[in-house]
Write a protein that holds these residues in place. Structure first.
Motif, PDB file in Angstrom:
ATOM      1  N   CYS A 154       1.293  -1.383  -0.007  1.00 11.61           N
ATOM      2  CA  CYS A 154      -0.093   0.152   0.314  1.00 11.61           C
ATOM      3  C   CYS A 154       0.397   1.009   0.107  1.00 11.61           C
ATOM      4  O   CYS A 154       1.406   1.607  -1.012  1.00 11.61           O
ATOM      5  CB  CYS A 154      -1.293   0.310   1.394  1.00 11.61           C
ATOM      6  N   THR A 155       1.139   1.945   1.161  1.00  5.64           N
ATOM      7  CA  THR A 155       2.081   2.896   0.889  1.00  5.64           C
ATOM      8  C   THR A 155       3.677   1.995   0.680  1.00  5.64           C
ATOM      9  O   THR A 155       4.483   1.051   0.446  1.00  5.64           O
ATOM     10  CB  THR A 155       2.927   3.503   2.716  1.00  5.64           C
ATOM     11  N   SER A 186      -8.487   7.392   8.937  1.00  5.81           N
ATOM     12  CA  SER A 186      -7.662   6.410   8.781  1.00  5.81           C
ATOM     13  C   SER A 186      -6.153   6.472   8.528  1.00  5.81           C
ATOM     14  O   SER A 186      -5.148   5.632   8.250  1.00  5.81           O
ATOM     15  CB  SER A 186      -8.361   4.337   8.184  1.00  5.81           C
ATOM     16  N   ALA A 189       6.677  -0.705   6.292  1.00  2.60           N
ATOM     17  CA  ALA A 189       4.958   0.243   6.040  1.00  2.60           C
ATOM     18  C   ALA A 189       4.405  -1.184   6.758  1.00  2.60           C
ATOM     19  O   ALA A 189       3.992  -1.866   7.521  1.00  2.60           O
ATOM     20  CB  ALA A 189       4.629  -0.013   4.216  1.00  2.60           C
ATOM     21  N   GLY A 190       3.155  -0.044   6.737  1.00  2.00           N
ATOM     22  CA  GLY A 190       1.618  -0.669   8.255  1.00  2.00           C
ATOM     23  C   GLY A 190       1.870  -2.467   7.462  1.00  2.00           C
ATOM     24  O   GLY A 190       2.356  -3.688   7.522  1.00  2.00           O
ATOM     25  N   SER A 191       1.577  -2.232   5.713  1.00  2.00           N
ATOM     26  CA  SER A 191       1.032  -4.105   5.587  1.00  2.00           C
ATOM     27  C   SER A 191       2.366  -4.876   5.944  1.00  2.00           C
ATOM     28  O   SER A 191       2.053  -6.066   5.385  1.00  2.00           O
ATOM     29  CB  SER A 191       1.352  -3.647   3.693  1.00  2.00           C
ATOM     30  N   GLU A 244       1.959  -6.398   9.202  1.00  2.00           N
ATOM     31  CA  GLU A 244       1.423  -7.259   8.849  1.00  2.00           C
ATOM     32  C   GLU A 244       1.532  -8.805   8.598  1.00  2.00           C
ATOM     33  O   GLU A 244       1.535  -9.394   9.526  1.00  2.00           O
ATOM     34  CB  GLU A 244       0.172  -7.096   7.986  1.00  2.00           C
ATOM     35  N   HIS A 290      -9.221  -3.270   6.447  1.00  2.00           N
ATOM     36  CA  HIS A 290      -8.188  -2.775   5.079  1.00  2.00           C
ATOM     37  C   HIS A 290      -8.244  -3.702   4.566  1.00  2.00           C
ATOM     38  O   HIS A 290      -7.652  -4.714   5.005  1.00  2.00           O
ATOM     39  CB  HIS A 290      -7.150  -2.083   6.004  1.00  2.00           C
ATOM     40  N   THR A 318      -4.917  -4.392   3.126  1.00  2.00           N
ATOM     41  CA  THR A 318      -4.030  -4.815   3.170  1.00  2.00           C
ATOM     42  C   THR A 318      -4.293  -6.023   3.599  1.00  2.00           C
ATOM     43  O   THR A 318      -3.179  -6.981   4.334  1.00  2.00           O
ATOM     44  CB  THR A 318      -2.937  -3.850   3.830  1.00  2.00           C
ATOM     45  N   ASN A 319      -5.396  -6.031   5.216  1.00  2.00           N
ATOM     46  CA  ASN A 319      -5.041  -7.216   6.437  1.00  2.00           C
ATOM     47  C   ASN A 319      -5.129  -8.315   5.741  1.00  2.00           C
ATOM     48  O   ASN A 319      -4.325  -9.766   6.110  1.00  2.00           O
ATOM     49  CB  ASN A 319      -6.522  -6.564   7.370  1.00  2.00           C
ATOM     50  N   THR A 371      -8.841  -4.357  13.942  1.00  2.00           N
ATOM     51  CA  THR A 371      -8.284  -2.951  14.039  1.00  2.00           C
ATOM     52  C   THR A 371      -9.067  -2.250  14.891  1.00  2.00           C
ATOM     53  O   THR A 371     -10.179  -2.147  14.990  1.00  2.00           O
ATOM     54  CB  THR A 371      -8.747  -2.192  12.579  1.00  2.00           C
ATOM     55  N   THR A 400     -12.672   0.526  11.820  1.00  2.00           N
ATOM     56  CA  THR A 400     -12.013   1.587  10.937  1.00  2.00           C
ATOM     57  C   THR A 400     -13.673   1.868  10.905  1.00  2.00           C
ATOM     58  O   THR A 400     -12.767   2.809  10.044  1.00  2.00           O
ATOM     59  CB  THR A 400     -11.496   0.153   9.870  1.00  2.00           C
ATOM     60  N   ASP A 455      -4.703  -4.548  14.410  1.00  2.00           N
ATOM     61  CA  ASP A 455      -3.268  -2.916  13.056  1.00  2.00           C
ATOM     62  C   ASP A 455      -3.814  -1.948  13.950  1.00  2.00           C
ATOM     63  O   ASP A 455      -5.156  -1.822  14.508  1.00  2.00           O
ATOM     64  CB  ASP A 455      -4.852  -3.619  12.402  1.00  2.00           C
ATOM     65  N   HIS A 458       0.896  -3.681  14.912  1.00  2.00           N
ATOM     66  CA  HIS A 458       2.102  -2.696  14.219  1.00  2.00           C
ATOM     67  C   HIS A 458       1.682  -1.474  14.678  1.00  2.00           C
ATOM     68  O   HIS A 458       0.499  -1.065  14.734  1.00  2.00           O
ATOM     69  CB  HIS A 458       1.728  -3.242  12.896  1.00  2.00           C
ATOM     70  N   LYS A 472       2.048   7.734  10.161  1.00  6.25           N
ATOM     71  CA  LYS A 472       0.398   8.201  10.898  1.00  6.25           C
ATOM     72  C   LYS A 472       0.928   8.312  12.152  1.00  6.25           C
ATOM     73  O   LYS A 472       0.948   9.707  12.323  1.00  6.25           O
ATOM     74  CB  LYS A 472      -0.581   7.185  10.563  1.00  6.25           C
TER      75      LYS A 472
HETATM   76  C1  LIG Z   1      -6.195   0.847   8.953  1.00  4.09           C
HETATM   77  C2  LIG Z   1      -5.256   0.250   7.765  1.00  4.09           C
HETATM   78  N1  LIG Z   1      -4.640  -0.754   8.237  1.00  4.09           N
HETATM   79  C3  LIG Z   1      -3.480  -0.601   7.361  1.00  4.09           C
HETATM   80  C4  LIG Z   1      -3.055   0.073   6.334  1.00  4.09           C
HETATM   81  C5  LIG Z   1      -1.618  -0.344   5.480  1.00  4.09           C
HETATM   82  O1  LIG Z   1      -0.598   0.523   6.409  1.00  4.09           O
HETATM   83  P1  LIG Z   1       0.767   0.802   4.694  1.00  4.09           P
HETATM   84  O2  LIG Z   1       0.426   1.635   4.041  1.00  4.09           O
HETATM   85  O3  LIG Z   1       1.575   1.472   5.827  1.00  4.09           O
HETATM   86  O4  LIG Z   1       1.087  -0.692   4.010  1.00  4.09           O
HETATM   87  C6  LIG Z   1      -3.998   1.386   6.824  1.00  4.09           C
HETATM   88  C7  LIG Z   1      -3.388   2.452   5.324  1.00  4.09           C
HETATM   89  O5  LIG Z   1      -3.525   3.129   5.229  1.00  4.09           O
HETATM   90  C8  LIG Z   1      -4.344   1.224   7.102  1.00  4.09           C
HETATM   91  O6  LIG Z   1      -5.465   2.405   7.051  1.00  4.09           O
END
Ligand SMILES: Cc1ncc(COP(=O)(O)O)c(C=O)c1O
Length: 964
Positions: free
Chosen positions: A336-337, A514, A574-576, A579, A608, A610-611, A655, A659, A684, A706, A711
């Motif tokens: 994602c990011t 988010s 990154a968040g992804s 995870e 989201h 990415t989960n 999350t 969310t 998340d 994570h 953010k």
């Molecule tokens: C709720 C949630 N989880 C995971 C992510 C993924 O994070 P990243 O974009 O850093 O990979 C985001 C990103 O917007 C998010 O809003």
């Protein structure tokens, strides 16, 4: 000495009141609007009592910017910056100062979000299109994406892409050349294992073709520096129905036959050496290029050209709905990011130097390498006659290798030991003649000789190129953008011209739910480019990075304190990636208990994208859990599914706050249901901004979470990256945190690396360190309270105009809120997209559109926005609601109105004919303050369908940019 004196003696630049937007008296007014007496009262009606933490955070007092910067400088000075000739995918380089100051250090470039609202993001979209064009030209392939996280993970993405293309056939293997960078090989192993892919690591010249192989990764030039001609290998692989990805050095491709011309199906690599500081491992933009036929399988984002309503060429994210993670569990990638800011720097480096400039830099480095090679041969080393670009491999003998390494260290130089008896020297843009002389004298000393010749002597012997026999003949970077900006004045203006097209935090609030678009303070950003942090190679001996490691250790402790967890890994980029790492940690833990059969991951419908994408990458099967009418996890459904799969349950991903923007009351129960059924809870942490100082995930049930440092902890979004997604874990999971083959001792418990560098993007971690140190315990808690207050204030002001979709038990939201526009659409035909585009005419970036609920807008103001800015945003939304009412009342046309035609550009209003049923003034100056400070969208509404049907993802002929 009285209390007043004590106060007077405090530093005058206290940070907390700079970070938090509303003033004290404004807080009172806002609380009154909500009918509450204090921030504590607000917390008691938003955060469930049973998760509130006892006592204050132990992070020390709030401190001044000056004081904390001095402390960090002190730590930074403990880093020893040696000349590093280590290579392995990282090369020192010269960031052109015009790019450093005006992009890397400029909030006009680093504070934006991912360019989802293209009409107000044409600047960085153009820079990213330049990046893709550069990658396409240099790799000789036809499609490229707009950046990946690092070279190792980009190679792993290619593995996953080919695996999906092969029909996920686990009976076939994937070949990895043992001449790839060691960290890349390990990342490939990490990625292959959960997908059940067999990896064969070996010599590409001795492949057993009888084994069924679906793809291969080759390094070009190899990690030891050798350039192989891979044509025969690729041909053979194609005959057997497989694909080849080449991990490659982008600068070398200015001189070498590019992967596309050798027949490769994909090319990956890092663009770091194009002007991006080493930064102890990152952030850097990796690239991914492939053939036209695979464009729909490509991970990450692609930028493409389309047209706006007026027929003007306009740039946008292409195939947006196909962005991999949006396919959820069907995705082959969770990216994602990514690394947009760094991709922009690399692309600007190419724009500034142009094709001749890049070629000259490459030729210069090659000549220096040739001279070094020649000098070493003259000293008596057996240099052979291999082809190389910038890296020479020297068989020295064991004793000599030790002696040379020691002498180099004495002179503050790092060489790479390939094995006990072989050294490798990789040169870069900063290497000089004097450096070569010094290197030669070190090697001479190592064999007890004296250097009795000079560089001029070597030059006098007409050195020959050591590139492969048929070097590159094809042209590259021929588009005018790479051939127009050679003087600094021109470059500066190009950078500012693009910047002016992008709406960033320097213009107005970016209320993306988010995404937590809070202040990225200047004092947090300053250390990123300090040479002590910026110029360190990631694989230097650990005693040279004492400052870095002290800072990283302290940051880990701070994050442990904030989350209530036992240990932290700073590796995920990154968040992804957090995870993915967290789920692998859970799997490894379960395996250690003999529970490796557990492979079900429960994920709420609202999660989201990415989960599920991460869970699929981790080899887990996804079972979706429903949400109730309040937006909470449906407890009965969760219970039923947890019971039904109790023998296979591995994890729940949740999350929190959800969310949907509320603190679910049942979170403790949710966690215990999972634990009772043998699973682990992954949280998340994208919404951690609503928790710090109030509650700690480690105390109420989750086992791992994570944290999006980009953010909650002030790392800027950079227009779509960099990010950092460290994971925090409970004690029982700590032994399984990611390892790294180059820097850490091998640990059988640790999962393999999930990033190329041991501490991910280390050079941006001082940002979060600065933030936490300056805010202190009280400041952080206050920031959380004000974030919740700001969101509730907006919810309250806008609720009469747009219904708030979900609220908590007492009628309040958490740090963000969702406005429901679905009924408005039914009545008027106006949808969230129209409101998002109309907000541009008011100088605002839209909130998050249609996530997590289609037809809604999710607003997250953060604590950094002042009351004045919140009011301005509310006024814009209310004014837009009035414009919608005119449609509802029949006063405005349903198709031809202020919203459907938004955004309005300067070009449009300057045209002699004005065919719209409203005035020019209403279109572009809808309020008084817009008149005073107008941000002009540079293109009108963009046609997405047209762009997707005719995908153009490289710079088009210049005519296409001119309006017709
Ligand atoms: C709720 C949630 N989880 C995971 C992510 C993924 O994070 P990243 O974009 O850093 O990979 C985001 C990103 O917007 C998010 O809003």
């Amino acid at each position: 000495m009285n209390k007043n004196h004590n106060r007077l003696l405090e530093h005058s630049d206290s940070f907390v009141h700079r970070h938090i937007g509303p003033r004290e008296e404004e807080l009172e007014k806002m609380l009154q609007t909500l009918g509450l007496r204090s921030l504590d009262a607000l917390v008691s009606v938003t955060v469930p009592k049973d998760i509130l933490t006892e006592g204050a955070l132990k992070l020390g007092p709030s401190r001044s910017e000056f004081e904390v910067l001095n402390e960090l400088k002190e730590l930074a000075s403990k880093n020893q910056i040696y000349r590093s000739y280590i290579g392995m995918g990282y090369s020192d380089c010269i960031t052109p100062p015009v790019i450093q100051r005006n992009i890397l250090e400029n909030p006009g470039w680093y504070t934006q979000y991912t360019p989802y609202q293209s009409e107000i993001a044409q600047g960085r979209l153009e820079a990213l299109l330049n990046f893709q064009t550069m990658v396409i030209d240099l790799t000789g392939l036809s499609v490229a994406n707009a950046s990946m996280l690092d070279e190792g993970t980009a190679a792993a993405e290619a593995l996953a892409m080919f695996f999906a293309m092969s029909g996920r056939d686990q009976s076939r293997s994937f070949f990895v050349s043992d001449s790839c960078h060691p960290q890349t090989i390990e990342i490939m192993r990490t990625r292959a294992e959960p997908l059940g892919i067999q990896l064969i690591v070996g010599d590409h010249q001795k492949v057993d073709w009888n084994k069924s192989i679906f793809g291969a990764l080759l390094q070009y030039p190899t990690t030891e520096g050798t350039i192989h001609d891979y044509r025969a290998f690729i041909e053979k692989m194609h005959q057997l129905g497989g694909w080849v990805v080449m991990a490659t050095d982008i600068l070398s491709l200015t001189l070498l036959t590019p992967p596309g011309e050798l027949g490769a199906d994909a090319a990956v690599g890092s663009s770091q050496r194009l002007g991006v500081p080493l930064g102890y491992g990152g952030p850097h933009a990796a690239f991914f290029a492939t053939k036209e036929e695979f464009k729909r399988q490509i991970p990450g984002r692609i930028v493409g050209i389309s047209k706006d309503v007026n027929g003007k060429a306009a740039i946008r994210l292409a195939l947006q709905t196909r962005e991999q993670h949006i396919r959820r569990d069907k995705a082959t990638s969770n990216i994602c990011t990514a690394q947009v800011l760094l991709a922009n720097i690399a692309s600007m480096y190419a724009v500034y130097h142009g094709p001749e400039g890049l070629r000259k830099i490459a030729e210069r480095i090659h000549l220096l390498a040739v001279l070094l090679n020649k000098g070493l041969a003259r000293l008596g080393f057996e240099m052979g006659d291999t082809s190389f670009f910038d890296t020479v491999c020297i068989p020295t003998g064991k004793k000599e290798a030790e002696k040379i390494t020691q002498e180099a260290r004495r002179r503050r130089i790092n060489l790479r030991s390939l094995d006990e008896a072989t050294l490798v020297v990789a040169l870069d843009e900063t290497t000089s003649r004097q450096d070569i002389e010094e290197l030669l004298s070190i090697f001479a000393l190592g064999i007890d000789k004296r250097l009795d010749f000079s560089i001029d002597d070597l030059l006098g012997e007409a050195p020959q190129s050591h590139l492969m026999k048929d070097p590159r003949k094809s042209t590259y970077l021929t588009h005018p953008v790479f051939n127009s900006y050679r003087s600094e004045t021109e470059m500066l203006r190009y950078i500012f011209r693009l910047q002016a097209k992008d709406l960033s935090l320097t213009t107005s609030m970016i209320p993306l739910g988010s995404c937590t678009m809070k202040l990225n303070a200047t004092s947090e950003m300053l250390p990123v480019t300090w040479p002590e942090f910026a110029r360190m190679h990631p694989f230097v001996p650990l005693d040279q990075s004492l400052g870095y490691r002290a800072m990283l250790g302290q940051l880990e402790k701070m994050l442990q304190e904030v989350t209530g967890f036992h240990a932290v890994s700073l590796q995920p980029n990154a968040g992804s990636q957090g995870e993915y790492a967290g789920l692998l940690v859970i799997k490894k833990f379960l395996k250690s208990k003999g529970q490796q059969h557990r492979d079900i991951c429960l994920i709420p419908r609202s999660a989201h994208g990415t989960n599920p994408a991460s869970a699929a990458m981790a080899g887990l099967k996804i079972i979706v859990v429903d949400c109730d009418e309040m937006g909470n996890i449906h407890l009965e459904d969760l219970k039923t599914k947890a019971m039904e799969y109790r023998e296979q349950l591995a994890a729940l991903m949740v999350t929190y706050p959800s969310t949907h923007g509320v603190f679910e009351e049942g979170i403790r129960e949710i966690c215990s249901i999972i634990h009772q059924n043998g699973g682990q809870v992954y949280m998340d942490g994208a919404n951690l901004n609503a928790q710090i100082g109030l509650c700690k995930p480690g105390e109420y049930g989750p086992d791992v979470c994570h944290l999006n440092l980009h953010k909650t902890f002030c790392i800027p979004h950079g227009g779509g990256g960099p990010g950092m997604g460290p994971i925090a874990v409970a004690k029982h999971l700590a032994p399984f945190l990611p390892g790294h083959p180059v820097v850490f001792q091998k640990d059988e418990n640790a999962i393999g690396p999930i990033s190329a560098a041991p501490w991910g993007s280390a050079s941006i971690l001082p940002i979060s360190w600065m933030y936490i140190s300056m805010m202190g315990s009280e400041g952080l808690k206050r920031a959380t309270q004000v974030a919740i207050l700001n969101a509730n204030y907006i919810a309250k002001r806008l609720e009469p105009h747009f219904p708030v979709l979900y609220k908590g038990k007492y009628g309040y939201v958490a740090h963000e809120c969702i406005f429901d526009l679905r009924k408005i659409k039914d009545r008027t035909g106006i949808d969230v997209e129209d409101v998002a585009k109309r907000l541009m005419d008011y100088g605002f970036h839209a909130p998050t559109v249609s996530f997590p609920v289609p037809g809604t807008m999710m607003v997250e103001p953060t604590e950094s926005e002042s009351l004045a800015e919140l009011d301005r945003f509310c006024e814009a939304m209310i004014s837009i609601r009035e414009e919608i009412l005119e449609i509802e009342n029949g006063k405005s046309d349903r198709q031809n109105n202020l919203l459907k035609n938004a955004p309005h550009t300067a070009e449009q209003v300057m045209k002699a004919e004005w065919g719209y049923p409203y005035t020019r003034e209403r279109a572009v100056f809808p309020t008084r303050w817009v008149r005073e400070n107008k941000f002009w969208p540079s293109v009108g509404r963009i046609n997405n369908v047209l762009g997707d049907r005719n995908l153009i993802c490289a710079c088009a002929p210049i005519d296409d940019y001119v309006s017709h």
